[in-house]
Design an enzyme around this catalytic site. Structure first.
Site, short mmCIF file in Angstrom:
data_model
loop_
_atom_site.label_atom_id
_atom_site.label_comp_id
_atom_site.label_asym_id
_atom_site.label_seq_id
_atom_site.Cartn_x
_atom_site.Cartn_y
_atom_site.Cartn_z
N ASP A 103 0.87 -1.15 0.00
CA ASP A 103 0.00 0.00 0.00
C ASP A 103 0.92 1.22 0.00
O ASP A 103 2.06 1.13 0.42
CB ASP A 103 -0.83 -0.06 1.29
CG ASP A 103 -1.79 1.10 1.37
OD1 ASP A 103 -2.58 1.26 0.42
OD2 ASP A 103 -1.75 1.83 2.37
N THR A 145 0.22 4.82 1.06
CA THR A 145 0.22 5.77 2.16
C THR A 145 0.53 5.09 3.49
O THR A 145 -0.16 4.16 3.89
CB THR A 145 -1.14 6.48 2.25
OG1 THR A 145 -1.48 6.88 0.93
CG2 THR A 145 -1.09 7.67 3.18
N ASP A 199 -0.92 -0.26 6.31
CA ASP A 199 -0.70 0.38 7.61
C ASP A 199 -1.67 -0.13 8.68
O ASP A 199 -1.56 0.22 9.84
CB ASP A 199 -0.75 1.91 7.50
CG ASP A 199 -2.05 2.38 6.89
OD1 ASP A 199 -3.01 1.61 6.88
OD2 ASP A 199 -2.09 3.53 6.41
P1 ADP Z 1 -3.68 4.62 -0.10
O1 ADP Z 1 -4.26 3.62 -1.02
O2 ADP Z 1 -2.57 5.40 -0.74
O3 ADP Z 1 -3.31 4.09 1.23
P2 ADP Z 1 -6.25 5.44 0.84
O4 ADP Z 1 -6.91 4.27 0.21
O5 ADP Z 1 -6.09 5.46 2.30
O6 ADP Z 1 -4.83 5.71 0.17
O7 ADP Z 1 -7.00 6.77 0.42
C1 ADP Z 1 -7.20 7.09 -0.96
C2 ADP Z 1 -7.56 8.52 -1.15
O8 ADP Z 1 -8.80 8.80 -0.49
C3 ADP Z 1 -6.58 9.49 -0.54
O9 ADP Z 1 -5.53 9.78 -1.42
C4 ADP Z 1 -7.46 10.71 -0.29
O10 ADP Z 1 -7.59 11.49 -1.46
C5 ADP Z 1 -8.81 10.10 0.05
N1 ADP Z 1 -9.02 10.02 1.51
C6 ADP Z 1 -9.13 8.90 2.24
N2 ADP Z 1 -9.34 9.20 3.54
C7 ADP Z 1 -9.33 10.53 3.64
C8 ADP Z 1 -9.47 11.48 4.72
N3 ADP Z 1 -9.63 11.08 5.98
N4 ADP Z 1 -9.41 12.78 4.43
C9 ADP Z 1 -9.23 13.19 3.18
N5 ADP Z 1 -9.08 12.37 2.14
C10 ADP Z 1 -9.14 11.07 2.33
MG MG Z 2 -3.63 3.40 3.11
#
Ligand code: ADP
Ligand code: MG
Length: 695
Positions: free
Chosen positions: A390, A392, A584
């Site tokens: 993943d 983030t 995470d």
């Molecule tokens: P990743 O796949 O990189 O871990 P996530 O799946 O956690 O990312 O989130 C994908 C997208 O959704 C983020 O890039 C953001 O744009 C949006 N997002 C998710 N949760 C939040 C939040 N709490 N506040 C703002 N944006 C969010």
């Molecule tokens: Mg994530």
């Protein structure tokens, strides 16, 4: 901290009892776990040593009397023989009594085990000799040497002593296999400095309640989990994270029970106490994991089920063959060899081979900040083909920063951040933390209240401020909710979070999260191990591309929501791939669950422990490589153990039956057989303890 004492069987870890005793299946002494510090040293071992001493002294006496007896006149010889009978009976009844009790229990419950074999072997020697002394006339010529019935009291005594010696050695060796868990348990301090209106009082850790203020001096351990109220220091968290560099801590940082304050005085507010502290959860997780069965164990169990009947069969066959074609005295020789067979067979070595290695492997993991939840993980990691990362918080530091605030209408930067912070303070997402930090830096203190907060995983969040519905999240999320985003899609390599108030697009935030320092090396090493590395992210293509390029990842997919992530993992699995997902643990729960192995990056919260089969406590990507290497080594250790145990039995049982006699005139006396058996299960344990030397 107080633990419910727990005793488990090393051979059958699923057997767990609140009191010490013997395993109802294999008769093995139960091993203590989750005990208080003081009672950790095994009482069983000390008891066994006492039995060994008594048994050894009496056995020496029996041997001396036996030796003298042969050289005495007929009358005195009878007296010597009767003394031997009484002494041997005493040895078998008292120090050795437990062997026969367990043997008897095994017959009663028809769970034949090592103790059934041992009891049978020793009892045969004793009963034969007792009858030979009392009513020698019943024995045929084929059981006599030079016309008289030989007596084997000293053999029975020596064997009993050797069996007790074996048990003592085994208990001794076994206690090392739980060192990792023991040091975790020992890590919890017993006392704490409670602050009541500036007055300091030393109290028992168990009496601390959430909300109490606790003071910790340098060199002292943190007693419970909490958040620092005053002071700044470095804390050694290696017992939890495996990370040896002390972590720097200041006001508002979290501290964990069992970790060591190194530098200066801190005061913190207790939040989690007793069984809810991170340390207590780690301990519980390790103990539970050790009770799980490795898949290979199921095969071993099937083999073991035939083991005892086969050994008894071989023993009976031995009597027949010796009586038929052996040298004189035929029946006596048959009996002695059958006895050796019963005594040399070691089902324990076989039964211990896998669980002991698993126990040690999981313990080593825990000590290095790798929390492994099931024994199965070892085997799955071995066959790993694909690692899905993943983005983030996994590949990136998870400490994003707000780079730019761009209001798109009349609102000020402050009010954009104010709205965002009000909502995000309900979210656990790293993005939320970035926004909260920005608000703090900007000096924003009061926030409007939020109603009906909802987080849509991988999309964004929503809630109501005043009377206005507010949406924060990715572009598609707002568009789906019917918000018109009138600006162009941006090509910057930053995460962009869009904000709408009352269906009106009011602003966006540029957020950037740096790559973890070792991400590139870890990816490289995974590739070297022939593992395909793939990055999945809900973030925008531009950000994904940028991060993937930086980490040297060739395959990535951007803009996928959690459901699409699961779909993609399923697709890989349908191609026969064994997939580990590393996330995470906060918003990646479903992908972690879909993976063959879910690896959660610990973030120092209890949440991370629950999701994922493996948790990397210090959130260090390198832990993936460490876990793979530990699995390889643990599995290898299991195979070595199984090989040792199988080879031992396959070679020794025929040897004891006398297969080499026709060729080399070689037989093993029952005493040698008992000695070999005592050493064989110890050798398996010692082989597993070698794992502890791993880096
Ligand atoms: P990743 O796949 O990189 O871990 P996530 O799946 O956690 O990312 O989130 C994908 C997208 O959704 C983020 O890039 C953001 O744009 C949006 N997002 C998710 N949760 C939040 C939040 N709490 N506040 C703002 N944006 C969010
Ligand atoms: Mg994530």
């Amino acid at each position: 901290m107080k633990y419910q004492p727990e005793y488990y069987c090393p051979m059958h870890p699923e057997i767990i009892r609140p009191t010490p005793g013997a395993c109802p299946i294999c008769g093995m002494d139960l091993e203590p776990r989750l005990m208080d510090e003081g009672s950790i040293e095994t009482k069983q071992y000390k008891n066994m040593v006492k039995k060994l001493l008594l048994s050894a002294i009496l056995t020496v006496l029996v041997i001396v009397i036996n030796f003298l007896g042969i050289r005495l006149t007929k009358n005195l010889e009878q007296l010597a023989n009767w003394t031997q009978l009484i002494l041997t009976f005493f040895i078998m009844a008292f120090p050795g009594g437990f062997v026969f009790k367990r043997g008897w229990d095994s017959l009663k419950h028809w769970q034949l085990n090592m103790f059934s074999l041992l009891s049978l072997g020793i009892a045969a020697a004793f009963i034969f000799s007792a009858l030979g002394l009392m009513i020698p006339n019943i024995f045929p010529e084929s059981m006599r040497i030079h016309g008289s019935v030989p007596l084997y009291f000293e053999t029975a005594a020596v064997i009993t002593t050797l069996v007790i010696l074996g048990q003592a050695l085994e208990l001794r060796a076994r206690s090392g296999t739980q060192n990792a868990l023991k040091s975790l348990i020992k890590g919890t301090p017993k006392k704490a400095r409670l602050l009541i209106d500036d007055r300091e009082e030393e109290v028992d850790v168990e009496t601390i309640l959430p909300g109490n203020n606790i003071k910790v001096l340098p060199g002292e351990k943190i007693p419970v989990d909490g958040t620092i109220l005053s002071g700044a220091t470095h804390i050694d968290e290696s017992m939890i994270t495996g990370e040896s560099t002390p972590a720097s801590k200041k006001i508002a940082d979290r501290v964990f029970a069992g970790t060591l304050n190194q530098e200066s005085v801190i005061v913190f507010k207790a939040e989690k106490v007793g069984q809810t502290t991170l340390l207590a959860q780690i301990i519980e997780s390790v103990a539970k994991a050790q009770a799980t069965k490795a898949p290979i164990q199921r095969i071993v169990d099937k083999v073991s089920a035939y083991f005892i009947p086969i050994v008894i069969g071989v023993a009976i066959l031995t009597i027949f063959i010796w009586s038929a074609i052996g040298p004189e005295p035929k029946l006596l020789n048959g009996l002695l060899h059958a006895m050796s067979v019963l005594l040399i067979a070691c089902p324990c070595a076989l039964g211990l081979a896998t669980p002991i290695a698993v126990m040690v492997g999981i313990g080593i993991g825990a000590r290095n900040g790798i929390l492994i939840k099931t024994a199965e993980a070892f085997e799955k990691l071995k066959g790993l083909t694909t690692v899905v990362l993943d983005k983030t918080g996994t590949l990136t530091k998870g400490k994003p920063e707000v780079l730019k605030i761009i209001p798109t209408n009349h609102l000020s930067q402050e009010s954009i951040i104010e709205i965002a912070t009000a909502l995000e303070s309900n979210s656990e997402h790293p993005i939320a933390k970035a926004i909260l930090k920005k608000a703090k830096d900007m000096g924003i203190k009061t926030l409007p209240p939020v109603k009906d907060f909802k987080a849509i995983r991988g999309e964004g969040i929503e809630g109501i401020i005043g009377n206005d519905p507010v949406l924060i999240g990715r572009r598609q999320f707002l568009e789906q909710k019917g918000v018109q985003l009138f600006d162009e899609v941006d090509s910057a390599a930053a995460t962009i979070v869009y904000i709408a108030k009352n269906k009106q697009y009011v602003g966006k935030l540029y957020i950037q999260d740096g790559l973890r320092d070792n991400a590139k090396t870890v990816v490289e090493n995974l590739k070297k191990n022939n593992i395909t590395v793939i990055m999945l992210t809900g973030d925008r293509e531009e950000v994904a591309h940028h991060i993937a390029a930086e980490a040297n990842i060739d395959r990535y997919i951007a803009q996928v929501n959690p459901i699409q992530k699961i779909g993609y993992i399923k697709e890989l699995q349908s191609e026969g791939k064994i997939v580990a997902v590393v996330g995470d643990g906060i918003n990646d729960g479903p992908s972690l669950a879909q993976a063959n192995i879910g690896i959660a990056m610990g973030t120092g919260t209890d949440l991370a422990i629950e999701s994922g089969e493996i948790t990397l406590m210090n959130g260090d990507l390198n832990g993936i490589l460490k876990a793979i290497s530990l699995s390889g080594k643990t599995l290898k250790n299991i195979y070595q153990n199984l090989f040792l145990a199988f080879a031992y039995n396959v070679i020794c049982i025929p040897l004891a039956a006398g297969v080499l006699y026709p060729l080399l005139k070689l037989s093993l006396s029952p005493m040698i057989a008992a000695l070999a058996m005592s050493l064989s299960s110890v050798s398996v344990i010692i082989n597993s303890l070698r794992l502890l030397k791993l880096k």
